[in-house]
Motif scaffolding. Structure first.
Motif, PDB file in Angstrom:
ATOM      1  N   ALA A 193      38.673  40.847  39.993  1.00 23.95           N
ATOM      2  CA  ALA A 193      39.502  39.623  40.520  1.00 23.95           C
ATOM      3  C   ALA A 193      38.813  38.541  40.281  1.00 23.95           C
ATOM      4  N   PHE A 194      37.603  38.319  40.854  1.00 24.52           N
ATOM      5  CA  PHE A 194      36.758  37.072  40.706  1.00 24.52           C
ATOM      6  C   PHE A 194      36.782  36.689  39.247  1.00 24.52           C
ATOM      7  N   GLY A 195      36.376  37.598  38.304  1.00 26.14           N
ATOM      8  CA  GLY A 195      36.398  37.281  36.772  1.00 26.14           C
ATOM      9  C   GLY A 195      37.660  36.464  36.366  1.00 26.14           C
ATOM     10  N   GLN A 196      38.851  37.288  36.706  1.00 29.30           N
ATOM     11  CA  GLN A 196      39.961  36.625  36.162  1.00 29.30           C
ATOM     12  C   GLN A 196      40.461  35.279  36.736  1.00 29.30           C
ATOM     13  N   ALA A 197      40.116  35.078  38.049  1.00 26.24           N
ATOM     14  CA  ALA A 197      40.419  33.905  38.797  1.00 26.24           C
ATOM     15  C   ALA A 197      39.709  32.809  38.158  1.00 26.24           C
TER      16      ALA A 197
ATOM     17  N   ALA B 141      42.268  36.193  45.527  1.00 21.79           N
ATOM     18  CA  ALA B 141      42.847  37.324  46.554  1.00 21.79           C
ATOM     19  C   ALA B 141      44.140  37.676  46.183  1.00 21.79           C
ATOM     20  N   ALA B 142      44.783  37.020  45.479  1.00 22.46           N
ATOM     21  CA  ALA B 142      46.237  37.196  44.809  1.00 22.46           C
ATOM     22  C   ALA B 142      46.221  38.276  43.834  1.00 22.46           C
ATOM     23  N   ILE B 143      45.158  38.169  42.884  1.00 17.90           N
ATOM     24  CA  ILE B 143      45.016  39.180  41.745  1.00 17.90           C
ATOM     25  C   ILE B 143      44.487  40.455  42.344  1.00 17.90           C
TER      26      ILE B 143
END
Length: 303
Positions: free
Chosen positions: A152-156, A236-238
């Motif tokens: 999630a952090f990586g994509q964000a 958080a959304a991802i």
């Protein structure tokens, strides 16, 4: 020749753990692992007069071992000063054990070795302080730990900032650990994996628990600028989109690598040399022996 910086900032790791301890250490994961350690040791039918606890973030598992009666005395090499409560305490580093060789019958370590810069060296020192036929049992976080948070952090960060920063430490893989135990001189090495899934209302609750366990980012090459709010909210959304259960709660994976090995001793079982067998497998199974390239009547060579 330029020497690369260490992977982990060990001073920062101690400060983060000290902060977590002062605020109230979140011990739910460590308590589960202490119970698992007790189960594993219960299968070993011997007493351990003198034991070492290396780096476990809390003294509670060591006190539990004392109460169990499986060990006579425990020495803790701890990252922080703490109340002894019947334990011999040394504040020290897993990479530089200030202990005599061949001293302990048992060594344990829970959730301490994943932030060691020289893991092969730390295992070799553990082997050094064990008596012949002494046992090491420990666990550390494995490669699938926090995979949801990392994704999630990586994509964000890619979406919002155009790149990925070093945020979560690389973890060991189970296939590597058996080789490391052998390199360190342990006999009869065993590794296995336990996956623990914890569920949260939102990623921020997970991040609070990580902070309360002292498990936040201590990479030497970590990002030094503050995290952008829009990146955090997109993360958080991802996370919610990709890793929510039907009831809306979010999964967080903790992969636990368990390691065990014995200090070598002449009484331990050793593999036979190739060609030293005194009986044939075919005789033991009661079947005809098939020589390669030879076809037994009634059989076919078709695959």
């Amino acid at each position: 020749m330029t020497i690369p910086p260490p992977l982990f900032d060990t001073g920062l790791a101690r400060r983060r753990l000290a902060r977590a301890t002062r605020a109230g250490y979140a011990d739910f994961l460590l308590s589960r692992l202490a119970d698992d350690l007790d189960d594993r040791l219960s299968a070993v039918l011997r007493a351990f007069p003198e034991a070492l606890d290396l780096g476990t973030p809390s003294a509670a598992p060591a006190r539990g071992l004392l109460r169990s009666g499986r060990v006579g005395a425990i020495t803790r090499v701890a990252p922080l000063a703490e109340a002894g409560d019947g334990l011999s305490l040394t504040v020290g580093d897993p990479e530089a054990l200030p202990l005599a060789a061949s001293r302990f019958d048992l060594a344990v370590s829970l959730l301490a070795l994943q932030h060691v810069n020289d893991l092969p060296g730390a295992l070799a020192q553990l082997r050094r302080v064990l008596k012949p036929d002494g046992l090491f049992v420990g666990c550390l976080l494995g490669g699938r730990t926090l995979t949801e948070l990392r994704q999630a952090f990586g994509q964000a960060e890619v979406e919002i900032e155009g790149g990925i920063s070093p945020r979560v430490a690389p973890f060991a893989e189970v296939r590597e650990m058996g080789s490391l135990l052998q390199r360190a001189g342990f006999a009869l090495p065993v590794t296995d994996v336990d996956t623990i899934t914890v569920r949260y209302a939102d990623p921020f609750a997970l991040m609070r628990d990580l902070r309360a366990m002292g498990l936040t980012n201590v990479l030497t090459e970590r990002r030094r600028t503050p995290l952008r709010r829009d990146t955090l909210m997109r993360m958080a959304a991802i996370y919610a989109e990709r890793f929510a259960d039907p009831d809306g709660r979010l999964r967080a994976t903790f992969e636990i690598l368990w390691l065990s090995g014995w200090a070598p001793h002449e009484s331990q079982q050793k593999p036979l040399k190739p060609g030293s067998a005194k009986s044939r497998l075919a005789d033991a199974l009661g079947v005809p022996e098939i020589t390669p390239g030879k076809i037994t009547p009634g059989m076919t060579s078709d695959p």
